[in-house]
Write an enzyme that holds these catalytic residues in place. Structure first.
Site, mmCIF file in Angstrom:
data_model
loop_
_atom_site.group_PDB
_atom_site.id
_atom_site.type_symbol
_atom_site.label_atom_id
_atom_site.label_comp_id
_atom_site.label_asym_id
_atom_site.label_seq_id
_atom_site.Cartn_x
_atom_site.Cartn_y
_atom_site.Cartn_z
ATOM 1 N NE ARG A 1 -1.005 2.644 2.978
ATOM 2 C CZ ARG A 1 -0.585 3.589 3.304
ATOM 3 N NH1 ARG A 1 -0.490 4.425 2.556
ATOM 4 N NH2 ARG A 1 0.044 3.597 4.569
ATOM 5 C CG HIS B 1 3.863 4.953 9.237
ATOM 6 N ND1 HIS B 1 3.209 3.993 8.387
ATOM 7 C CD2 HIS B 1 4.185 5.733 8.327
ATOM 8 C CE1 HIS B 1 3.053 3.947 7.130
ATOM 9 N NE2 HIS B 1 3.452 5.352 6.875
ATOM 10 C CB CYS C 1 2.465 10.228 1.530
ATOM 11 S SG CYS C 1 1.021 11.003 1.225
HETATM 12 P P1 HMG Z 1 -13.302 14.347 -1.582
HETATM 13 O O1 HMG Z 1 -13.195 14.607 -3.046
HETATM 14 O O2 HMG Z 1 -13.372 15.096 -0.555
HETATM 15 O O3 HMG Z 1 -14.793 13.243 -1.551
HETATM 16 O O4 HMG Z 1 -12.133 13.219 -1.453
HETATM 17 P P2 HMG Z 1 -16.053 13.498 -2.006
HETATM 18 O O5 HMG Z 1 -16.870 12.616 -1.017
HETATM 19 O O6 HMG Z 1 -16.385 14.919 -2.346
HETATM 20 O O7 HMG Z 1 -16.070 12.624 -3.344
HETATM 21 C C1 HMG Z 1 -15.739 13.135 -4.803
HETATM 22 C C2 HMG Z 1 -15.724 12.052 -5.601
HETATM 23 O O8 HMG Z 1 -14.454 11.043 -5.135
HETATM 24 C C3 HMG Z 1 -16.855 11.345 -5.891
HETATM 25 O O9 HMG Z 1 -16.593 10.882 -7.135
HETATM 26 C C4 HMG Z 1 -16.860 10.188 -4.915
HETATM 27 O O10 HMG Z 1 -17.643 9.137 -5.760
HETATM 28 C C5 HMG Z 1 -15.233 9.822 -4.904
HETATM 29 P P3 HMG Z 1 -17.056 11.543 -8.445
HETATM 30 O O11 HMG Z 1 -18.525 11.959 -8.404
HETATM 31 O O12 HMG Z 1 -16.171 13.069 -8.469
HETATM 32 O O13 HMG Z 1 -16.995 10.628 -9.532
HETATM 33 N N1 HMG Z 1 -14.728 9.099 -3.799
HETATM 34 C C6 HMG Z 1 -14.284 7.838 -3.639
HETATM 35 N N2 HMG Z 1 -13.919 6.894 -4.674
HETATM 36 C C7 HMG Z 1 -13.479 5.791 -3.973
HETATM 37 N N3 HMG Z 1 -13.379 5.574 -2.790
HETATM 38 C C8 HMG Z 1 -13.581 6.393 -1.968
HETATM 39 C C9 HMG Z 1 -14.218 7.569 -2.384
HETATM 40 N N4 HMG Z 1 -14.687 8.758 -1.512
HETATM 41 C C10 HMG Z 1 -15.099 9.645 -2.576
HETATM 42 N N5 HMG Z 1 -13.230 6.063 -0.572
HETATM 43 C C11 HMG Z 1 -10.959 11.374 -0.469
HETATM 44 C C12 HMG Z 1 -11.805 12.470 -0.135
HETATM 45 C C13 HMG Z 1 -10.638 11.011 0.766
HETATM 46 C C14 HMG Z 1 -11.588 10.291 -1.114
HETATM 47 C C15 HMG Z 1 -9.747 11.920 -1.168
HETATM 48 O O14 HMG Z 1 -9.521 12.726 -0.861
HETATM 49 C C16 HMG Z 1 -9.026 10.714 -1.486
HETATM 50 O O15 HMG Z 1 -9.052 9.893 -2.151
HETATM 51 N N6 HMG Z 1 -7.339 10.988 -0.896
HETATM 52 C C17 HMG Z 1 -6.410 9.984 -1.154
HETATM 53 C C18 HMG Z 1 -5.773 9.816 0.321
HETATM 54 C C19 HMG Z 1 -4.686 9.001 0.151
HETATM 55 O O16 HMG Z 1 -4.978 7.776 -0.413
HETATM 56 N N7 HMG Z 1 -3.398 9.287 0.570
HETATM 57 C C20 HMG Z 1 -2.411 8.555 0.636
HETATM 58 C C21 HMG Z 1 -2.545 7.517 1.772
HETATM 59 S S1 HMG Z 1 -2.251 8.096 3.383
HETATM 60 C C22 HMG Z 1 -0.595 8.001 3.856
HETATM 61 O O17 HMG Z 1 -0.018 7.719 2.655
HETATM 62 C C23 HMG Z 1 -0.104 8.160 5.027
HETATM 63 C C24 HMG Z 1 0.158 7.113 5.922
HETATM 64 O O18 HMG Z 1 1.123 6.188 5.248
HETATM 65 C C25 HMG Z 1 0.688 7.639 7.223
HETATM 66 C C26 HMG Z 1 1.969 8.231 6.935
HETATM 67 O O19 HMG Z 1 2.931 7.967 6.542
HETATM 68 O O20 HMG Z 1 1.822 9.695 7.335
HETATM 69 C C27 HMG Z 1 -1.037 6.396 6.356
HETATM 70 MG MG MG Z 2 3.237 6.540 5.041
#
Ligand code: HMG
Ligand code: MG
Length: 301
Positions: A15, A207, A240
């Site tokens: 992931r 992490h 990220c």
């Molecule tokens: P948003 O635009 O605020 O969501 O995104 P929304 O509810 O307004 O929906 C907008 C569109 O997104 C719609 O589609 C929804 O259907 C779709 P449209 O009508 O435009 O075609 N949507 C989704 N589609 C699939 N799965 C979902 C989903 N939710 C809404 N769950 C959202 C909010 C969180 C979805 C967006 O900002 C997003 O996907 N962000 C990506 C975040 C991410 O994956 N970041 C990397 C992981 S975190 C990380 O790496 C840190 C970690 O490792 C710890 C560290 O190191 O710090 C964990």
């Molecule tokens: Mg991370």
């Protein structure tokens, strides 16, 4: 404090490691990576995320990857679920654990999940309730607990605040993340002290991204506090998409090498782990980021 006798590692490579890759990585390759990790006796694997495919295209094959894994009994397959839409999609894939993810920095929260910290907690609240109703434990990742790419240094009180909010909505376990790897041991310990005001020692994990080469030192600093659970990434994959310049997580191989050298049991099969790291590094066409794996391979050659 004596060091923990046993350490649990969650390999987040499939992931966190792959989410940032620009080149396409097929579901088959992701599945093979997961299967190689479980063959190396990793018992906790963060497989994928149910996020927007527009935001993170590399994770768009989440369901296909989850469906393709030949699951081994006793292995926990976790997935990221930022909201109910993600949770409902994830549920069909029968995850053993779901991960909600917030940030200790307001700016990072906006960039990463498009909402404030307070809004993110409100999005997680029904996810936690639904997960618990389905018998699925919830981990809460807290990003940018020491540094943020947009706000700079983050004080420990911010981690404490998010930990408290996560506790209030029923998150079972929290992961304290140094997303951009700027943390140094004492600062990371302070972030953990703030988290430990709300969660017991068995419900926190570390992490650490290795961007500044601090991740093993930070791991050791937390071991000295009694923290015994860590996210790591085979071959040190990772980054990220919303934290520019942030490199991979601490390499699983490096942590296993350090722990085994300190007589701390991980249960992990190092030669198989190295083979998994080699497999994904060869696929991506680059050298592994694990210093231990590269050194051991050179010695064997
Ligand atoms: P948003 O635009 O605020 O969501 O995104 P929304 O509810 O307004 O929906 C907008 C569109 O997104 C719609 O589609 C929804 O259907 C779709 P449209 O009508 O435009 O075609 N949507 C989704 N589609 C699939 N799965 C979902 C989903 N939710 C809404 N769950 C959202 C909010 C969180 C979805 C967006 O900002 C997003 O996907 N962000 C990506 C975040 C991410 O994956 N970041 C990397 C992981 S975190 C990380 O790496 C840190 C970690 O490792 C710890 C560290 O190191 O710090 C964990
Ligand atoms: Mg991370």
């Amino acid at each position: 404090m004596p060091l923990p006798a046993k350490v649990k590692l969650v390999d987040v490579g499939p992931r966190d490691g792959l989410q940032n890759e620009k080149q396409p990585v097929s579901a088959a390759v992701k599945i093979e990576l997961v299967e190689r990790l479980q063959d190396a006796c990793l018992r906790y694997i963060e497989v994928t995320s149910f996020v927007s495919p527009k935001w993170v295209p590399q994770m768009a094959d989440n369901a296909e990857v989850m469906a393709g894994i030949r699951r081994q009994p006793g292995v926990c397959y976790s997935v990221l679920t930022p909201n109910m839409q993600g949770f409902e999609a994830a549920l069909k894939s029968r995850p053993d654990e779901v991960v909600v993810f917030a940030a200790a920095s307001e700016a990072f929260s906006q960039r990463n999940i498009n909402c404030s910290i307070a809004e993110s907690i409100e999005r997680f609240r029904p996810v936690v309730a639904a997960a618990h109703a389905a018998g699925i434990p919830v981990r809460g990742a807290i990003s940018c607990t020491v540094g943020c790419p947009y706000e700079g240094e983050v004080p420990p009180e911010r981690t404490g605040m998010v930990a408290r909010l996560m506790k209030e909505i029923g998150v079972d376990h929290i992961g304290v993340a140094d997303t951009i790897g700027t943390g140094t041991p004492r600062k990371v310990q302070k972030a953990f002290e703030a988290a430990l005001a709300h969660y017991g020692i068995d419900d926190v994990s570390g992490h650490f991204h290795d961007t500044y080469g601090q991740s093993l030192a930070n791991t050791l600093a937390c071991l000295e506090m009694g923290v015994w659970q860590y996210d790591t990434s085979s071959a040190g994959l990772g980054g990220c998409p919303y934290a520019k310049g942030a490199t991979g997580n601490v390499a699983t191989e490096d942590v296993v090498y350090m722990l085994e050298g300190m007589d701390i049991d991980t249960g992990i099969d190092m030669p198989r782990l190295m083979a998994a790291g080699r497999f994904i590094s060869d696929f991506l066409g680059r050298k592994s980021n694990s210093r231990a794996a590269n050194a051991l391979a050179a010695r064997q050659a």
